[in-house]
Design a protein around this motif. Structure first.
Motif: not given
Ligand code: FES
Length: 315
Positions: A46-47, A74-77
């Motif tokens: 995911e992500g 990472p820039t998002s989860p």
């Protein structure tokens, strides 16, 4: 936020995924720690991992979310797994078992929510602990079942068990795994598919996927077998090459008296001298795949243009 198995780890500013895993006491392999050796390879389920953490990976790996934690900021989860994690087992029901050749059966099973790319493989689980990997010949957009072509071995445990199964019986599947599928290929590129025995299963999946996605370049498929019965999709493939004029199907019967062994590898290597710009898919026994990979590489094919699925002997 990073999720790994049942753990959640808050990422600190400037911290890589590898550093965060280590800080949380999670055993994560590493070596170069600079995005070169791929020892730390993991997969995002995911992500989206940032592109700089996927440099050097194949198109297939990128499409499946593989990335290198040692250079991943990472820039998002992200929810991640180990690269060989086949995920949870799913219930499956046998829909059909039928002979394709004297020692090959076609197994079709239903399994809910099993997403895959044609040419990948799954883990088939019977009786709780009997597990084998099989490649997928079906297409998720066209077939309401998962199809495998399975060679039966006289004394193999799974072979014996499959001989007892009938439609309606239950087993489990897990996966999918593998990066031998149609991805990162230009629509005009020449495709060369070479396999022996049940190595045809993933190639059949790849071929159908290429056609479905509108592949325009020439496609040549070699299928090798020891006997005429072993060319078990001969009629379907001949019909397919009549329908699609850019598909060239080349059945190869083993000829032990021919120079260089007379197998499908020898036949293809003799016929395919100019392969530098081809996208090549190789499926079958380890020796066959290793030999073809090495020889095509020596002929100038980049390793990123060679996808393969080498079968290990199993029963
Ligand atoms: Fe070498 Fe990550 S440790 S690529």
């Amino acid at each position: 936020m990073l999720k790994f198995e049942d753990r959640s780890v808050e990422l600190r500013s400037g911290e890589t995924v590898l550093e965060a895993l280590e800080r949380a006491g999670i055993d994560a392999p590493s070596s170069c720690r600079s995005g070169t050796c791929q020892t730390c390879l993991h997969r995002a389920v995911e992500g989206v991992p940032p592109p700089e953490s996927q440099v050097g990976l194949t198109q297939g790996q990128k499409a499946l979310g593989f990335f290198l934690p040692c250079v991943c900021l990472p820039t998002s989860p992200l929810t991640i797994t180990r690269p060989d994690d086949v995920g949870a087992r799913r219930d499956a029901v046998i829909r059909a078992i039928e002979p394709l050749a004297p020692d090959v059966i076609r197994l079709r099973v239903d399994a809910d929510d099993f997403a895959y790319r044609p040419g990948q493989f799954l883990e088939l689980v019977a009786d709780g602990d009997l597990r084998r990997h099989y490649s997928l010949a079906s297409h998720p957009e066209d077939d309401p079942f998962l199809e495998m072509h399975i060679r039966l071995h006289e004394n193999g445990r799974m072979s014996r068990r499959l001989g007892e199964f009938k439609p309606g019986d239950r087993l489990h599947v897990a996966g999918p795994s593998g990066t031998c599928f149609y991805e990162g290929v230009h629509e005009d590129q020449r495709l060369l598919l070479i396999g022996a025995g049940t190595g045809l299963a993933p190639l059949y999946g790849v071929l159908r996927d290429a056609l479905k996605r509108g592949h325009l370049g020439p496609i040549r498929l070699y299928h090798g077998a020891r006997s005429r019965e072993g060319l078990y999709l001969d009629e379907e493939l001949k019909a397919l090459s009549r329908t699609w004029t850019h598909v060239d199907y080349r059945p190869c019967l083993l000829d032990p008296n021919a120079p260089a062994g007379g197998d499908v590898a020898a036949t293809a290597l003799h016929a395919e001298q100019d392969v530098k710009d081809s996208a090549i898919f190789l499926c079958g026994g380890e020796n066959l795949v290793k030999r073809l990979k090495r020889d095509f590489f020596m002929r100038g094919v980049s390793m990123k243009n060679i996808r393969s699925d080498a079968f290990t002997p199993s029963g």
